[in-house]
Write a protein that holds these residues in place. Structure first.
Motif, PDB file in Angstrom:
ATOM      1  N   ASN A 451      60.173  33.181  18.606  1.00 14.70           N
ATOM      2  CA  ASN A 451      60.846  32.009  19.172  1.00 14.70           C
ATOM      3  C   ASN A 451      62.117  31.687  18.397  1.00 14.70           C
ATOM      4  OD1 ASN A 451      58.901  31.679  21.146  1.00 14.70           O
ATOM      5  ND2 ASN A 451      57.709  30.206  19.964  1.00 14.70           N
ATOM      6  N   ALA A 452      62.029  31.764  17.061  1.00 13.89           N
ATOM      7  CA  ALA A 452      63.219  31.507  16.245  1.00 13.89           C
ATOM      8  C   ALA A 452      64.284  32.570  16.488  1.00 13.89           C
ATOM      9  CB  ALA A 452      62.832  31.455  14.770  1.00 13.89           C
ATOM     10  N   ARG A 453      63.828  33.810  16.658  1.00 13.32           N
ATOM     11  CA  ARG A 453      64.790  34.887  16.930  1.00 13.32           C
ATOM     12  C   ARG A 453      65.495  34.663  18.270  1.00 13.32           C
ATOM     13  NH1 ARG A 453      64.919  39.107  20.040  1.00 13.32           N
ATOM     14  NH2 ARG A 453      62.800  38.711  20.778  1.00 13.32           N
ATOM     15  N   ILE A 454      64.706  34.294  19.293  1.00 13.49           N
ATOM     16  CA  ILE A 454      65.295  34.033  20.611  1.00 13.49           C
ATOM     17  C   ILE A 454      66.249  32.847  20.540  1.00 13.49           C
ATOM     18  CG2 ILE A 454      64.750  33.287  22.958  1.00 13.49           C
ATOM     19  CD1 ILE A 454      62.144  34.886  22.724  1.00 13.49           C
ATOM     20  N   HIS A 455      65.819  31.813  19.799  1.00 11.96           N
ATOM     21  CA  HIS A 455      66.687  30.641  19.660  1.00 11.96           C
ATOM     22  C   HIS A 455      67.986  31.009  18.942  1.00 11.96           C
ATOM     23  CE1 HIS A 455      67.789  26.425  19.164  1.00 11.96           C
ATOM     24  NE2 HIS A 455      68.058  26.691  17.897  1.00 11.96           N
ATOM     25  N   ALA A 456      67.871  31.837  17.891  1.00  9.29           N
ATOM     26  CA  ALA A 456      69.073  32.255  17.167  1.00  9.29           C
ATOM     27  C   ALA A 456      69.999  33.062  18.075  1.00  9.29           C
ATOM     28  CB  ALA A 456      68.672  33.073  15.942  1.00  9.29           C
ATOM     29  N   GLU A 457      69.398  33.899  18.923  1.00  8.94           N
ATOM     30  CA  GLU A 457      70.217  34.690  19.840  1.00  8.94           C
ATOM     31  C   GLU A 457      70.887  33.783  20.876  1.00  8.94           C
ATOM     32  OE1 GLU A 457      72.004  38.023  21.539  1.00  8.94           O
ATOM     33  OE2 GLU A 457      71.008  37.722  19.610  1.00  8.94           O
ATOM     34  N   ARG A 458      70.137  32.831  21.398  1.00 10.96           N
ATOM     35  CA  ARG A 458      70.724  31.895  22.359  1.00 10.96           C
ATOM     36  C   ARG A 458      71.833  31.070  21.699  1.00 10.96           C
ATOM     37  NH1 ARG A 458      66.376  28.346  25.341  1.00 10.96           N
ATOM     38  NH2 ARG A 458      68.323  27.524  26.173  1.00 10.96           N
ATOM     39  N   THR A 459      71.585  30.673  20.451  1.00 11.67           N
ATOM     40  CA  THR A 459      72.606  29.899  19.742  1.00 11.67           C
ATOM     41  C   THR A 459      73.866  30.718  19.547  1.00 11.67           C
ATOM     42  OG1 THR A 459      70.894  28.622  18.599  1.00 11.67           O
ATOM     43  CG2 THR A 459      73.089  28.654  17.610  1.00 11.67           C
ATOM     44  N   ARG A 460      73.675  31.978  19.170  1.00  9.68           N
ATOM     45  CA  ARG A 460      74.843  32.842  18.971  1.00  9.68           C
ATOM     46  C   ARG A 460      75.624  33.015  20.274  1.00  9.68           C
ATOM     47  NH1 ARG A 460      76.452  37.772  19.770  1.00  9.68           N
ATOM     48  NH2 ARG A 460      74.520  38.326  20.844  1.00  9.68           N
ATOM     49  N   VAL A 461      74.887  33.229  21.370  1.00  4.12           N
ATOM     50  CA  VAL A 461      75.551  33.363  22.667  1.00  4.12           C
ATOM     51  C   VAL A 461      76.260  32.071  23.047  1.00  4.12           C
ATOM     52  CG1 VAL A 461      75.147  33.719  25.129  1.00  4.12           C
ATOM     53  CG2 VAL A 461      73.976  35.157  23.457  1.00  4.12           C
ATOM     54  N   ALA A 462      75.577  30.930  22.823  1.00  4.18           N
ATOM     55  CA  ALA A 462      76.175  29.639  23.171  1.00  4.18           C
ATOM     56  C   ALA A 462      77.428  29.373  22.350  1.00  4.18           C
ATOM     57  CB  ALA A 462      75.152  28.521  22.957  1.00  4.18           C
ATOM     58  N   GLN A 463      77.356  29.699  21.058  1.00  4.61           N
ATOM     59  CA  GLN A 463      78.528  29.473  20.212  1.00  4.61           C
ATOM     60  C   GLN A 463      79.689  30.369  20.631  1.00  4.61           C
ATOM     61  OE1 GLN A 463      76.898  30.145  16.310  1.00  4.61           O
ATOM     62  NE2 GLN A 463      76.303  27.998  16.041  1.00  4.61           N
ATOM     63  N   THR A 464      79.352  31.611  20.951  1.00  4.16           N
ATOM     64  CA  THR A 464      80.405  32.530  21.388  1.00  4.16           C
ATOM     65  C   THR A 464      81.041  32.055  22.688  1.00  4.16           C
ATOM     66  OG1 THR A 464      79.249  34.372  20.335  1.00  4.16           O
ATOM     67  CG2 THR A 464      80.901  34.918  21.996  1.00  4.16           C
ATOM     68  N   LEU A 465      80.187  31.635  23.622  1.00  2.05           N
ATOM     69  CA  LEU A 465      80.703  31.149  24.895  1.00  2.05           C
ATOM     70  C   LEU A 465      81.493  29.859  24.711  1.00  2.05           C
ATOM     71  CD1 LEU A 465      80.859  31.509  27.927  1.00  2.05           C
ATOM     72  CD2 LEU A 465      78.623  30.392  28.138  1.00  2.05           C
ATOM     73  N   VAL A 517      82.837  18.405  32.004  1.00  3.40           N
ATOM     74  CA  VAL A 517      82.148  18.873  33.210  1.00  3.40           C
ATOM     75  C   VAL A 517      80.709  18.387  33.156  1.00  3.40           C
ATOM     76  CG1 VAL A 517      81.350  20.901  34.477  1.00  3.40           C
ATOM     77  CG2 VAL A 517      83.641  20.875  33.465  1.00  3.40           C
ATOM     78  N   SER A 518      80.199  17.919  34.276  1.00  2.00           N
ATOM     79  CA  SER A 518      78.832  17.394  34.300  1.00  2.00           C
ATOM     80  C   SER A 518      77.819  18.500  34.000  1.00  2.00           C
ATOM     81  CB  SER A 518      78.528  16.779  35.674  1.00  2.00           C
ATOM     82  OG  SER A 518      78.623  17.758  36.695  1.00  2.00           O
ATOM     83  N   GLY A 519      76.740  18.113  33.284  1.00  2.00           N
ATOM     84  CA  GLY A 519      75.669  19.056  32.993  1.00  2.00           C
ATOM     85  C   GLY A 519      75.927  19.879  31.749  1.00  2.00           C
ATOM     86  N   LYS A 520      74.966  20.801  31.488  1.00  2.00           N
ATOM     87  CA  LYS A 520      75.059  21.690  30.342  1.00  2.00           C
ATOM     88  C   LYS A 520      74.561  23.057  30.751  1.00  2.00           C
ATOM     89  CE  LYS A 520      74.191  18.006  26.980  1.00  2.00           C
ATOM     90  NZ  LYS A 520      75.604  17.951  26.586  1.00  2.00           N
ATOM     91  N   GLY A 521      74.708  24.005  29.847  1.00  2.00           N
ATOM     92  CA  GLY A 521      74.199  25.333  30.086  1.00  2.00           C
ATOM     93  C   GLY A 521      75.234  26.251  30.707  1.00  2.00           C
ATOM     94  N   VAL A 522      74.731  27.387  31.195  1.00  2.00           N
ATOM     95  CA  VAL A 522      75.612  28.441  31.691  1.00  2.00           C
ATOM     96  C   VAL A 522      76.411  27.969  32.899  1.00  2.00           C
ATOM     97  CG1 VAL A 522      75.670  30.759  32.657  1.00  2.00           C
ATOM     98  CG2 VAL A 522      74.095  30.231  30.806  1.00  2.00           C
ATOM     99  N   GLN A 523      75.792  27.218  33.809  1.00  2.00           N
ATOM    100  CA  GLN A 523      76.512  26.774  35.002  1.00  2.00           C
ATOM    101  C   GLN A 523      77.643  25.822  34.635  1.00  2.00           C
ATOM    102  OE1 GLN A 523      73.651  25.152  37.722  1.00  2.00           O
ATOM    103  NE2 GLN A 523      73.022  27.167  38.473  1.00  2.00           N
ATOM    104  N   ALA A 524      77.367  24.898  33.694  1.00  2.00           N
ATOM    105  CA  ALA A 524      78.433  23.996  33.256  1.00  2.00           C
ATOM    106  C   ALA A 524      79.546  24.779  32.571  1.00  2.00           C
ATOM    107  CB  ALA A 524      77.866  22.941  32.310  1.00  2.00           C
ATOM    108  N   ALA A 525      79.186  25.792  31.765  1.00  2.00           N
ATOM    109  CA  ALA A 525      80.197  26.607  31.097  1.00  2.00           C
ATOM    110  C   ALA A 525      81.032  27.378  32.113  1.00  2.00           C
ATOM    111  CB  ALA A 525      79.517  27.568  30.129  1.00  2.00           C
ATOM    112  N   THR A 526      80.386  27.831  33.183  1.00  2.00           N
ATOM    113  CA  THR A 526      81.122  28.551  34.226  1.00  2.00           C
ATOM    114  C   THR A 526      82.168  27.655  34.876  1.00  2.00           C
ATOM    115  OG1 THR A 526      79.185  29.923  34.661  1.00  2.00           O
ATOM    116  CG2 THR A 526      80.875  29.857  36.353  1.00  2.00           C
TER     117      THR A 526
END
Length: 698
Positions: A451-465, A517-526
């Motif tokens: 779970n921590a590994r997945i979270h770290a990967e998601r965090t890295r992707v989120a920070q990059t995006l 932009v309203s919301g969060k996540g990939v759709q908001a980033a798009t």
């Protein structure tokens, strides 16, 4: 004489009474399942007792009351002794409920104990020869009863005995030698009636009393009860009497009937010519001790399992509190030591499938360094070689002394993540239950690591995006200062919808942009990326700001998937006398704060319509002049809506704070406002915070 018929729970009991209702009611009140009757001074009582260690005591009380009622106390000792033996046999050997029937009058007593198990009892003489049907208890029944026998049913068997007034054994003079060298009925009754009540979880005091009575009954000079509780201490005395010799020929040893991993024995010093009743009585006492110890073992096992369940729940709770992989790896050994081992090490698996040391703990922290060196020793059968094999095969692997540990693979969602290595004390017996707990901890630890590994990967992707949605660096422009800060929500795991940008325009002007932009996540980033790209493309095409606003609105209505955007855009250019001319457009966004060089702060701009909600929007513009030293602060609602309980940071607190920033550079203004907003509440931000400061540095 009158007859009273009583119906209880569907069963019919007949009580014939000759002395009024009081006596009948007293008899009927014994138990809801007891049938009582009194016919010509005859008392009949029937009761079903559960297969429980308390059944013999309950049976004795029923027999005692019946004998007292018919005044046949002359056979009390023998009756209680034989009742104890028959009910104990039913509980220990049959393992079923037992039916007790007591029939007593002034001359004789008949007791029948019926169980529901198949098989016949066997009776043994003092010289060890079997006598038809009976057991060691049957030897006593055969000796003391006036008569006895068995009754067989399709569903079980019943054993009965009869005692008659005037039976010689009950009238033996003190000191007389019974036939076959048997102890007196009084001594055996005292032995049978000894209660084995555990005090504070220990059997010692009760076993001492029982052992004393046994040695007195068989003339033994000493005895020991020894127990191995599978704690690495071996057989240890828990009760004793007198002196126990060392000559095996003069000792009588009987094993206690306790379940693995416990084991125990009863040892008696019986001399060269032991009583013929020594072994049968020793085995009877050993059975009683074994039953009490087995109850204690089960009680401890239940407490132990409850403790393990609590421990596992605590492990899960602590592991769930962190999504930081380094902290999780460091925490796992601390949870294991000292509960499950003297030391613990955690290894992750690298890209080549080799173990990579992460953390370790030891009951003696000074030994951690030496432990790690031992684990990293290589060789044909070295610890590191075995650790590599464990990672690659996914199988538990034992580490030989001097390490003396167990390597358990960490596997989660089908992926091998590393190893949990636990050091077991050399003198501790291999406990299967504890190994199961170690395996369970390894599964929970692997899931937490994954779970921590997945979270770290998601965090890295989120920070990059997120970085891709913000300018990599702020431009350096003569006479114009820019400063910006961005704070994501809750540990950077999600991409926010807040953004800012600085876009060059023709004639040396700059377009300052901040939006939400309203919301969060990939759709908001798009959607955020879409808005930024549209702005940059249209600015390069030379489109005026109102047209840019209209085109963004059209794009969001068509392709925004229901999301909307608030936007503030300011076209900045140099004016006369060192001023900056700012044309401000607001589309549903919060008004910026204008901070004068003198410290006066005010909100400027005219609110418009958010983009993406309506086909047509209004975006009124406002011209603002920034004198040298003036600063305009743009921000998103993460600043004003920052909460401390039910209290908001708010626009008035923002205005007051902004007034204190006069004279600071644009970068310092953005940094100070960020710190002020975060310090308002100890809670992490619930919404993204974006700050962009524009300062006239002419």
């Amino acid at each position: 004489m009158s007859l009273l018929t009583v119906v209880r729970g569907g069963a019919r009991s007949i009580i014939t009474r000759a002395g009024g209702e009081t006596r009948a009611s007293r008899l009927a009140s014994w138990h809801s399942s007891v049938d009582t009757a009194d016919v010509s001074a005859t008392v009949v009582r029937r009761v079903r007792l559960p297969a429980d260690r308390r059944a013999p005591g309950a049976a004795r009380e029923i027999v005692r009351a019946a004998l007292a009622e018919v005044e046949l106390t002359e056979v009390m000792n023998e009756a209680l002794l034989l009742t104890t033996e028959l009910t104990t046999n039913g509980v220990v050997h049959a393992g079923t409920d037992i039916d007790l029937e007591v029939v007593a009058d002034r001359e004789e007593l008949t007791v029948t104990v019926t169980d529901f198990a198949e098989g016949l009892p066997t009776r043994i003489t003092p010289n060890g020869v079997e006598i038809a049907e009976g057991g060691r208890g049957m030897l006593l029944v055969d000796h003391f009863a006036t008569s006895w026998g068995t009754t067989h049913y399709p569903h079980g068997k019943g054993v009965w005995f009869r005692l008659t007034r005037g039976r010689p054994p009950s009238a033996e003079p003190s000191g007389a030698v019974p036939p076959f060298g048997a102890p007196s009925a009084a001594a055996l009754a005292a032995l049978a009636n000894s209660e084995l009540r555990l005090v504070d979880g220990g059997i010692g005091p009760a076993a001492d009393r029982l052992l004393t009575r046994l040695c007195g009954a068989i003339a033994a000079t000493g005895g020991l009860v020894r127990l191995d509780e599978a704690d690495g201490g071996g057989l240890r005395p828990v009760a004793g009497y007198g002196a126990v010799g060392v000559d095996p020929a003069r000792l009588l040893t009987v094993p206690l009937q306790v379940s693995w991993p416990w084991r125990g024995e009863l040892v008696l010093s019986v001399g060269d010519t032991p009583s013929a009743y020594a072994r049968p009585l020793a085995e009877l006492v050993a059975e009683r001790l074994g039953l009490a110890l087995e109850n204690e073992r089960l009680r401890r096992t239940d407490l132990r399992r409850q403790a393990w369940l609590t421990f596992l729940a605590e492990v899960s709770e602590l592991l769930a509190q962190s999504l930081d992989i380094e902290l999780t790896l460091a925490l796992i050994p601390r949870l294991v030591v000292p509960r499950l081992g003297q030391w613990c090490a955690i290894y992750s698996a690298d890209e080549w499938g080799d173990p990579k040391y992460a953390a370790a703990a030891h009951v003696d922290e000074d030994l951690v360094g030496g432990l790690v060196e031992q684990l990293h020793q290589v060789g044909r059968d070295g610890p590191m070689t075995r650790l590599r094999d464990a990672v690659r095969t996914g199988l538990q692997t034992a580490l030989p002394p001097p390490v003396d540990g167990l390597a358990v693979p960490l596997v989660a969602r089908g992926q091998r993540l590393g190893l949990l290595v636990v050091g077991r004390p050399a003198n501790l017996r291999r406990d299967g239950e504890e190994f199961a707990i170690i395996d369970d901890v390894a599964r929970r630890a692997a899931l937490a690591i994954d779970n921590a590994r997945i979270h770290a990967e998601r965090t890295r992707v989120a920070q990059t995006l997120q970085k891709s949605l913000l300018p990599p660096a702020l431009p350096t422009v003569d006479g114009i200062g820019f400063g910006a800060e961005y704070v994501p929500t809750l540990g950077d795991a999600e991409v926010g919808g807040d953004f800012y940008d600085l876009v060059p325009m023709p004639a040396g002007r700059w377009l300052v942009v901040i939006g939400d932009v309203s919301g969060k996540g990939v759709q908001a980033a798009t959607v955020t990326g879409l808005v930024r790209d549209v702005i940059r493309v249209l600015v390069r095409d030379g489109r005026p700001v109102p047209d840019i606003m209209a085109r963004i609105n059209e794009t969001l209505v068509e392709r925004g998937s229901g999301r909307y955007c608030t936007l503030a855009m300011a076209a900045v250019g140099r004016g006369g006398q060192g001023q900056l001319d700012v044309i401000l457009h607001l589309a549903g966004h919060d008004r910026p704060v204008l901070v004068g060089a003198d410290g006066k702060a005010s909100f400027v701009g005219t609110p418009g319509t958010a983009l993406g909600l309506l086909p047509q929007v209004k975006s009124p513009n406002m011209s603002v002049s920034l004198a040298p030293g003036d600063t305009m602060i743009f921000y998103t609602d993460g600043v004003t809506e920052r909460r401390r309980g039910t209290e908001l940071f708010g626009i008035e607190r923002l205005r007051a704070a902004a007034g204190t920033f006069a004279g600071l550079s644009a970068a310092a203004v953005a940094t100070r406002l960020r710190a002020t907003a975060l310090a308002f509440s100890p809670e992490p931000p619930r919404d993204d915070i974006a700050i962009l400061a524009l300062r006239n540095e002419a």
